[in-house]
Design a protein around this motif. Structure first.
Motif: not given
Ligand SMILES: C[S@@+](CC[C@H](N)C(=O)[O-])C[C@H]1O[C@@H](n2cnc3c(N)ncnc32)[C@H](O)[C@@H]1O
Length: 393
Positions: A318-320, A344-353, A369-376, A378-385
């Motif tokens: 996860v890149f912030t 095989g690591a997947k990449i998450a990025a917070i914010g478009p930049a 995530p649509e919201e540019f915060v770390a909690e968003a 986590v919420r996405q991860f939770q949605k995915q199981g």
């Protein structure tokens, strides 16, 4: 600009016009001279941001020249230029606007010539034309006038009698542009009216023209002094007298931009502030860069390198921030020469930049995530199981 080839190895003085304030109004030649100078002697009205173009070793000297407050007297400036040139230096004498328009450039050039030294002039965009233009006032218009006069409201103290013939000036008509005259506006307007100029002649004063601080005050010959006093309008300003001032009503462009009149502080790191600052300025804001953040490498580099080395063992990275992306890949490509080592690591990025920075390294962003915060994230991860069995870096 070429290094002197004269036998005595004397340097050269470049009398350079810094333009009226907007960095975009500096000539390419001026920038080139600044970039190569050994010494830069600059005035109060030269935008100090252009000093960042100078070489790190360049000696930078402030010569002041705010009305009545001179860091160096004119004689001291002349002496300094001559001394530095004798010492073989390439000197940029950076003066607001154009060096030969009410800028004492001629006096400095004469001192250099008298000392047997070489000089060049780099003309600049004068505030006498750019100031009105940025206020939406063309100094000429076919239907309004066929000549323009520039005059100074502040004459050399040594002059016992005014060199300005107000009777002639008033008879001349056309557009008149006064520099250095805010403090004298009452007397100047009075003289003009006493010499027959109509009291309802439109007048505009443009202060800090072409900068984020630009302000324009309009009135008539009859009421402009009162309006200056009432509003506390101060120098530096150019004054325009003439019917062309009425064109501002339609042509005012600079002060109508969406962020005009807003002062904004950009607290990003110096390196990162540039793009945001440029965008805000283009929208009209007066922007200050005041970095409150400094990006430092991780304190325990060995530990960080170990984490990067093991990145392929994680399910998600996860890149912030873009800085985090840079720091990660700087080490990553020191350790590996193949992007596939990320496994095989997947990449998450917070914010478009941040996401864009990852893509710049030719890697796909799996989650943004649509919201540019770390909690968003986590919420996405939770949605995915859920996050229970995931290894996340
Ligand atoms: C010593 S004269 C120098 C003029 C300069 N050489 C030029 O060509 O613009 C200083 C005067 O220039 C005018 N001036 C210079 N820069 C200005 C600016 N950005 N906005 C308004 N007036 C400016 C003011 O009238 C100020 O008092």
């Amino acid at each position: 600009m070429s290094k002197s080839t004269s036998k005595d190895q004397s340097g050269k003085v470049y009398l350079v016009g810094a333009g009226p304030g907007d960095l975009g109004l500096v000539t390419l030649r001026a920038k080139e001279c600044i970039e190569r100078a050994d010494v830069i002697v600059y005035d109060h009205l030269a935008n100090p941001e252009m000093l960042s173009w100078a070489r790190e070793e360049a000696e930078i000297i402030y010569a002041g020249k705010k009305a009545g407050e001179h860091a160096l007297s004119q004689a001291e400036i002349n002496k300094l230029l001559v001394e530095k040139a004798h010492a073989g230096k390439e000197i940029v004498r950076l003066k607001g606007g154009d060096p030969f328009v009410f800028g004492r450039g001629a006096e400095e050039a004469k001192a250099i010539v008298d000392a047997g030294l070489a000089f060049e002039i780099v003309p600049g965009i004068t505030s006498a034309i750019a100031g009105p233009a940025y206020a939406g006032i063309p100094v000429t218009h076919r239907a309004e006038n066929s000549h323009v006069t520039f005059f100074t409201g502040h004459e050399a103290p040594s002059k016992t009698k005014s060199a300005i013939d107000y009777a002639a000036l008033s008879k001349l008509g056309g557009t008149q542009v006064m520099l250095m005259g805010v403090e004298k506006i009452e007397a100047v307007a009075r003289e003009m009216m006493a010499n027959g100029v109509r009291g309802d002649l439109p007048v505009a004063l443009v202060r800090w023209a072409t900068t984020g601080r630009q302000e324009t005050l309009t009135g008539t010959l009859e009421n402009i002094a009162k309006r200056v006093a009432e509003t506390g309008f101060e120098a530096p300003a150019v004054a325009v007298f003439g019917d062309v001032v009425t064109l501002r009503k339609d042509l005012n462009w600079y002060e109508r931009r969406p962020l005009s009149g807003k002062r904004i502080v950009v607290t990003r790191t110096r390196k990162q502030a540039g793009a945001l600052t440029a965008q805000l300025r283009a929208l009209g804001a007066d922007v200050f860069e005041l970095p409150t953040i400094r990006i430092e490498p991780p304190t325990d580099l060995r530990e960080f390198a170990k984490l990067v080395q093991d990145a392929h063992q994680y399910d998600w990275i996860v890149f912030t921030s873009p800085n985090g992306v840079d720091a990660f890949f700087e080490i990553f490509y020191k350790l590996y020469d193949d992007a596939r080592e990320i496994g095989g690591a997947k990449i998450a990025a917070i914010g478009p930049a941040t996401a864009q920075r990852v893509r710049n390294f030719r890697l796909h962003v799996d989650l943004q995530p649509e919201e540019f915060v770390a909690e968003a994230v986590v919420r996405q991860f939770q949605k995915q199981g859920g996050v229970e069995n995931l290894r996340i870096l």
